[in-house]
Design an enzyme around this catalytic site. Sequence first.
Site: not given
Ligand code: COA
Length: 333
Positions: A122, A258, A289
């Site tokens: 990225c 980004h 993204n």
């Molecule tokens: N849909 C619904 N629920 C989901 C899910 C999905 N796609 N993925 C995870 N969950 C659930 C999990 O099971 C968890 O449930 P629980 O609380 O009952 O255990 C809850 O959502 C939180 O999971 P978590 O992995 O901690 O989510 P998060 O708040 O970190 O959000 C992302 C996930 C991916 C949106 C977030 O981590 C993120 O944006 N990260 C950066 C990603 C990014 O931008 N990457 C690019 C960089 S180049």
Amino acid sequence: MTRPQQPPGLRHSRILGVGAYRPRRLVPNSEIVAAIDSTDEWIQTRSGIKTRRIASDDETVTSMSVAACRTALERAGVSPYDIDCVIVATVSHLLQTPAVATLIAEELGATPAAAFDLSAACAGFCYGMALASDMVRCGTAHNVLVIGVEKLSDITDPTDRGTAFIFADGAGAVVVGPSDTMGISPVVWGSDGSKYDFIRQEVAWDDAFQRDEATWPTLRMEGNPVFRWASFEMAKVAKQALDLAGVGVDELDAFIPHQANMRITDAMARSLKLPPSVVIARDVADQGNTSAASVPLALDRLIEDGQVSSGDRALLIAFGAGLAYASQVVTIP
Ligand code: COA
């Protein structure tokens, strides 16, 4: 603010033109939620993504790049014959060799330009901008095409809850050329290999095909640690880039990070204390993204929508797998 001094003998560089290619097909959250047991509301709340662009079979890494470059060249008023180097930032050109940049140069009629691919995920477009700018400043090249392009749908697992709703496809390109004034500031860049595994191809090609049942390698991401790293560390890098450029937040017209996730963008904007007058790129909402393509696509969108004008100053920052990052201040062409 003290403006940085140009070392003697070096000229300046700037962006001469911007172009973009967005795949035809829009895929709303409603089309992908069943495969990942998710909801439109969850995706929008956690990422800000409503819909994304996914390329069809005929929209390839090469064809999307060529289309974006043709627009960038036309807007720059530069002929393909006058391009000395083509840099393609991508992680989704599926041939290990040769570099897709050589084919893009050929299709554009830019041969015998130097041409190579750059793997910084990225962060790739901003890495490419840094290289192009320095080539122009040193006289290694007069005009350079920098392309950020991805067809991430080829390497995304539609059943993976952590990535399937994030990644998308597209291409953006800029022509970088000489300038009388500084149109691209010195880059602040780096990497943190202690987080090498945070965003990765799940298995290497040799492992994938030596298994009993061949596996198509796809991307995996430790979403939460990436989110925390990007939200806290990247604003510091962006601030360093502003300082190096000698530009205060009150002198900035646009912030083009980004397009990873809307919450990361908001967290960085808060940390940087951007005044309300600074336009913030929010292309991720309906583009998804697109890794290396996200910054030039977002830049193009702001120009197309008239949210920035020629001469405006924009802060770019890109970050991702590696973890690698790069940031610079540019002048809108
Ligand atoms: N849909 C619904 N629920 C989901 C899910 C999905 N796609 N993925 C995870 N969950 C659930 C999990 O099971 C968890 O449930 P629980 O609380 O009952 O255990 C809850 O959502 C939180 O999971 P978590 O992995 O901690 O989510 P998060 O708040 O970190 O959000 C992302 C996930 C991916 C949106 C977030 O981590 C993120 O944006 N990260 C950066 C990603 C990014 O931008 N990457 C690019 C960089 S180049």
